[in-house]
Design a protein around this motif. Structure first.
Motif: not given
Lengths: 444, 647
Positions: B278, B293, B302, B305-306, B309, B343-344, B362, B403
């Motif tokens: 993650i 990812l 986004v 992935l949400t 996850t 996740f942004t 990130d 994250r």
């Protein structure tokens, strides 16, 4: 349940395609015959401006190198490289208003095949072929209801939650025929093996009961039945007379002049044997004749229509090959009285940029074209209109659900019908109805 | 700011006043000169400012005479600047050296793996077994330097006993009789398939069946868990979950991801693996963990992935809540977007594909608002990062990425979902039937069939430090796992018996298990015309025969196309069996009964019944040659339901 008869070799009741069944097909009133669909999948995204939405008034770097020709329908013009199909325009409708959201090959291919965008969500959506196979196919027949010809996009050609019965059967090379339809050795040996297999399985199934085991048994039974059926002759093109086979292929002189440079011969659908798309269309006709409700024929293995470079030589060669195949198919179906009950869908995953850069066009999903032919539609029409450059849709935008909803309606499938896949917890309509679906009623 | 420095200097000067008389020359003039030369000196907390103070402190210790020079502020500033430059240069060199070393290591590893694969492909199953044992020893040696397991065999046995207590109490309460334990042949095949993803090699079957020791099952379990193949099999499964089949260059990407995952599963606990997946950064080549990812390279990723996850790591289906409040469960739309906000920071709104060049990074400036730049996703609600359950990310945690904060929250022992999801999924994979169904939808709408068992598994899993091997060991040691799947006469319906875990459910071999088992039996696959030769043989096979996502282990999902290929392609079967038959049939004087028996042991992991021998012998004899007959017999055995099922 499990008895010798289900395993032993069975021959289908003497159905010969060109004989009894053919006569039956010709005699039946056309309206009673259930519809079939032949989807011609143009992998790579064909340039709409260079095929079915020519822009003679646009500047040279948009208009490109091709001229537009008149068709059998006044007012409709298409690329000069579809000369034979142009004479059959009265059977077709060009949908120039296609406007979709995906510009990535795999995502767009998935979107156009299943009607849903590929999300990480738990739903494995079925593609159109699997849906039609389930809705229109007969369940207890030798031939599968969903067949694909050519090397298609595997991730999109899936039966998803509709399960194994709707999985497509694939013919990789129509000239070679269906792979693995014959046993590796001689048929008697195969029959003996099947009988021994039955003996072992009977003992196993009596001690270990499960629906998984039952499904395995059923799948083998159906596969063996197909191997022993007469209907499998539909996969054998050598049974077609030469003049019919030639109908589907451009005369060799048509593609030769463009082969000024030696590279040319490699540019046509790089993975396929030349002319195999046409032969694939011929096989599709045979399969539809034998009662298969959905056949997808793929054109454009490898680079295919994805002409980021060498747009004009490639599209010209592909168009001429495609033109012969489509014209051959339409003519052949018409002469057998099958055109009204067979919908032909010509489509890719998106169009290509109006601007030519470096001799190529890139992906363009905002405005592009598909073509619907036969299937009882009101032909000779254009639906949707793009601007002078073919860049945006100015009249009648058509989304993926609009398009698939229309195709379903023509075929007699209720696009609003909901499936309840196990483990998903909510009903899934055949076509995504989360936004309003506008069926193109002017075609029906 | 000049004030600050002056205050500092005065403090320093004042401090030194106690030590020595201050010279009359004007330090302020030199302080001004220093500031003129290095404006950053004025900023409190800047690196230069800090270094300057460090220099002064050092000089005060080692060289008090330094401060006799009138221009000492300027000198100190010069020294500070030089020290910073040196430090940077050293760091850069180290980074480059590290990179080189890692690259070389990676290349060496890759070479080793490739060489390993090549040797394996060229070897017999027993040679391979030997190599696997060597690998296993290396892996277990490595783990000694990393994480150490807290719980051993004793705790696993204890947990197995507790599980059985619960299950048997429930069976008794419902008046359902438990089936007998599986016999040794059933067990050895099942345990190999469930822990290694392939049928046991012939020699292992023979050895196990002949082993007289009463604890042989536990010993076998121990050796299978210690073997590198354990991690490889889990890696295969999780690569299928976490990598999209629509990825570019899937074969190589999948292989690299699998190799990394295998090492993780063999040596690290689940909370650490999840954190890597993650919160990983970098390119896929440097850190294969980010393959998970990177499939989210588009901004729409986004929400994807949400959803992924929460399903795979928390056992919750949030995706409905993306667009509306969930109809039956409590998840609200704000909760979806609160989680999505974590996740942004990895978005690449300007150019999606740059994630392949630059890797996953990130950027603290990116938020949910940036999603709108690429077309608003359905149901969009602007939210701050909020953990499920309502706690917002505290602003003070600006030092770690979103994250990393998410991974931390997910893997704390107090998190209700993380351990529970892992327990449910592990049970589901081994038992064929999850305690909460569907396995990734552990909401109030889906009550657990055995709440105490789930609670037990979850609690012990957390206490073990999220040790998946421990959890697995406990489950497969239990009687519940080791029961036969045969239906017994009389008593409750077979379905009810399986639902209460009084009988093992019959699972279907996955595509990967099918391929690896066939390879174990007959050697590497031959290439066959008609099969797409462009992709790797194993990838093509598993894509053709397999299912993406989470198919129920008990559902058989193959149809006519698959059976045609299995029967008639000659890939593995038919001519693919020539090697196997040659091996078993030597010397040619060997009695047919023995060869037939070995064939059954190789393919079905059990000796033939008397009835089967009576059917098989004449069959082989009436064929043209013994080799031909045996090959046909092998074909038949591979086509049986028994072979395709994990019973």
């Amino acid at each position: 349940m499990f008895n010798r008869r289900t395993f032993l070799t069975t021959t289908a009741a003497g159905l010969s395609l060109n004989g009894w069944l053919g006569r039956l097909a010709a005699a039946a009133p056309e309206s009673k015959r259930p519809k079939s669909c032949i989807l011609l999948w143009m992998a790579g995204g064909p340039s709409h401006i260079d095929t079915f939405d020519p822009k003679p008034e646009a500047p040279a770097d948009v208009r490109g190198e091709f001229a537009a020709i008149e068709t059998s329908v006044a007012g409709i013009r298409i690329s000069e490289h579809f000369p034979r199909f142009a004479k059959l325009m009265q059977h077709a409708a060009i949908l120039r208003g296609m406007s979709t959201q995906e510009s990535d090959h795999k995502l767009a291919t998935y979107h156009l095949h299943t009607g849903y965008q590929n999300r990480a969500g738990a739903v494995a959506f079925p593609c159109l072929g699997a849906i039609v196979a389930k809705e229109l196919g007969k369940q207890d027949v030798a031939l599968p209801n969903f067949i694909t010809i050519g090397r298609g996009p595997q991730e999109a050609l899936t039966s998803g939650f509709l399960g194994p019965d709707q999985q497509p059967l694939t013919v990789n090379d129509p000239v070679r025929g269906l792979d693995f339809i014959e046993p590796e050795g001689d048929p008697q040996r195969f029959a003996r093996e099947i009988e021994l297999l039955h003996g072992f399985d009977e003992a196993f199934h009596s001690r270990y009961q499960s629906s998984a085991g039952e499904t395995h048994h059923t799948s083998i039974t159906r596969a063996v039945r197909l191997m022993n059926s007469q209907q499998k002759e539909a996969f054998d093109l050598s049974r077609e007379p030469a003049n019919i086979r030639e109908m589907y292929v451009p005369p060799s002189s048509a593609t030769a002049p463009a082969a000024a440079s030696g590279k040319m011969t490699k540019m046509v659908s790089s993975g396929e044997r030349a002319g195999s798309f046409g032969q694939g269309c011929l096989m599709a006709r045979r399969l539809v004749e034998a009662g298969v409700p959905f056949v997808e024929v793929v054109m454009g293995d490898g680079v295919g229509w994805d002409t980021h470079r060498d747009n004009f030589p490639r599209v010209r060669a592909l168009s001429l090959e495609c033109d012969a195949a489509m014209a051959g198919l339409v003519t052949d179906l018409k002469s057998r009285g099958l055109l009204d009950s067979t919908l032909i869908v010509w489509m890719g995953e998106f169009g290509r940029t109006p601007q030519c850069t470096g001799g190529g066009r890139n992906h363009w999903s905002r405005a592009w074209s598909t073509v619907l032919i036969g299937g009882g539609i009101k032909g000779g029409q254009v639906v949707g209109r793009t601007d002078r450059d073919g860049a945006t849709v100015v009249d009648r935008p058509i989304s993926v659900p609009d398009f698939l909803g229309t195709v379903c309606t023509i075929l007699g499938v209720d696009y609003k019908k909901k499936n309840h896949p196990p483990g998903v917890g909510r009903p899934i309509p055949i076509v995504d109805t989360s936004k309003e679906v506008n069926v193109l009623t002017e075609l029906i | 700011m000049k004030l600050v420095l002056s205050v500092l200097l005065l403090t320093v000067v004042a401090a030194m006043a106690h030590a020595a008389p201050v010279p009359a020359q004007n330090p302020e003039r030199w302080e001004a000169a220093a500031i003129l030369k290095y404006p950053a000196l004025r900023e409190q907390g800047s690196p230069l400012n800090k270094q300057f103070l460090a220099v002064v402190a050092a000089k005060r210790q080692s060289e008090p005479a330094f401060f006799n020079q009138p221009d000492w502020p300027l000198r100190a500033a010069d020294l500070a600047v030089e020290e910073i430059k040196n430090a940077e240069a050293v760091a850069k060199e180290k980074a480059m050296a590290d990179e080189q070393a890692a690259k070389a290591k990676g290349e060496a590893e890759a070479k080793k793996v490739k060489a390993g694969i090549a040797t394996k492909q060229a070897s017999t199953p027993d040679q391979r077994g030997e190599m696997d044992r060597k690998d296993a020893k290396q892996e277990s040696d490595r783990s000694k330097t990393g994480w150490i397991a807290k719980f051993g065999a004793g705790e696993a046995v204890e947990l197995a006993g507790l599980i059985d207590q619960q299950i048997e109490a429930r069976l008794s309460k419902e008046g359902v009789r438990a089936a007998a334990l599986a016999d040794d042949a059933e067990f050895v095949r099942r345990i190999y398939l469930d822990l290694h993803g392939e049928v046991p090699p012939l020699e292992q079957v023979k050895r196990f069946l002949a082993d007289p020791r009463p604890d042989k099952r536990a010993r076998l379990i121990d050796s299978l868990l210690a073997d590198a193949r354990y991690g490889q099999y889990l890696a295969d499964i999780w690569q299928g979950y976490l990598m999209s089949p629509l990825a570019d260059d899937p074969t190589r990407r999948a292989e690299r991801f699998r190799d990394w995952l295998a090492g993780q599963f063999n040596t690290r606990p689940w909370n650490e693996i999840a954190t890597e997946l993650i919160a990983g950064t970098g390119t896929m080549e440097d850190n294969p963990a980010v393959t998970y990812l990177i499939e989210g390279r588009l901004p729409r990723a986004v929400p994807d992935l949400t959803d992924l996850t929460s399903r795979y790591f928390l056992g919750i289906r949030l995706n409905c809540a993306q667009c509306h409040d969930h109809p039956f469960v409590k998840w609200k739309q704000e909760e979806f977007w609160g989680m999505a906000a974590f996740f942004t920071q990895i978005q690449t709104p300007k150019r999606a594909k740059q994630v392949y060049e630059k890797g996953v990074i990130d950027d603290p400036k990116l938020t949910l608002a940036n999603l709108k730049d690429a077309g608003v996703p359905d149901g969009f609600i602007q939210s701050a990062p909020t953990f499920l359950g309502g706690k917002a990310l505290s602003p003070g945690s600006g030092t770690i990425t979103h994250r990393a904060a998410l991974a931390e929250w997910m893997t704390t022992p107090e998190n209700r979902w993380f351990a529970r999801a892992a327990a449910n999924r592990t049970w589901w994979r081994l038992m064929g039937r999850a305690i909460v169904r569907p396995v990734d939808d552990m909401s109030e709408a889906n009550a657990p069939s055995h709440p105490q068992v789930l609670e037990l598994l979850t609690r012990k899993f957390v206490e073990s430090g999220f040790d998946l091997k421990f959890l697995t060991r406990a489950i497969v040691l239990s009687r519940a796992y080791q029961r036969t799947s045969q239906t017994s006469q009389g008593g409750a319906s077979p379905d009810q018996q399986a639902e209460l875990f009084g009988r093992m459910s019959i699972k279907v071999l996955s595509a990967g298990q099918l391929y690896d088992s066939l390879e174990t039996i007959s050697g590497p696959a031959a290439r066959v015309t008609g099969i797409d030769a462009r992709e790797g043989a194993r990838w093509e096979f598993t894509q053709f025969f397999g299912d993406n996502g989470d198919p129920e282990p008990t559902a058989y999902r193959r149809g006519i196309p698959h059976l045609l290929r299995q029967m008639n392609s000659g890939q593995f079967t038919g001519s693919g069996f020539d090697g196997l038959v040659a091996r078993l049939n030597s010397p040619a004087s060997r009695p047919l009964e023995e060869t037939v028996s070995d064939l059954f042991l190789t393919i079905l992991s059990r000796p033939p019944t008397g009835n089967e021998v009576r059917m098989a012998k004449p069959y082989v004899n009436q064929s043209g040659s013994a080799a031909g007959g045996l090959r046909e017999l092998a074909w038949v055995l591979v086509m049986t339901s028994e072979f395709s099922l994990n019973h």
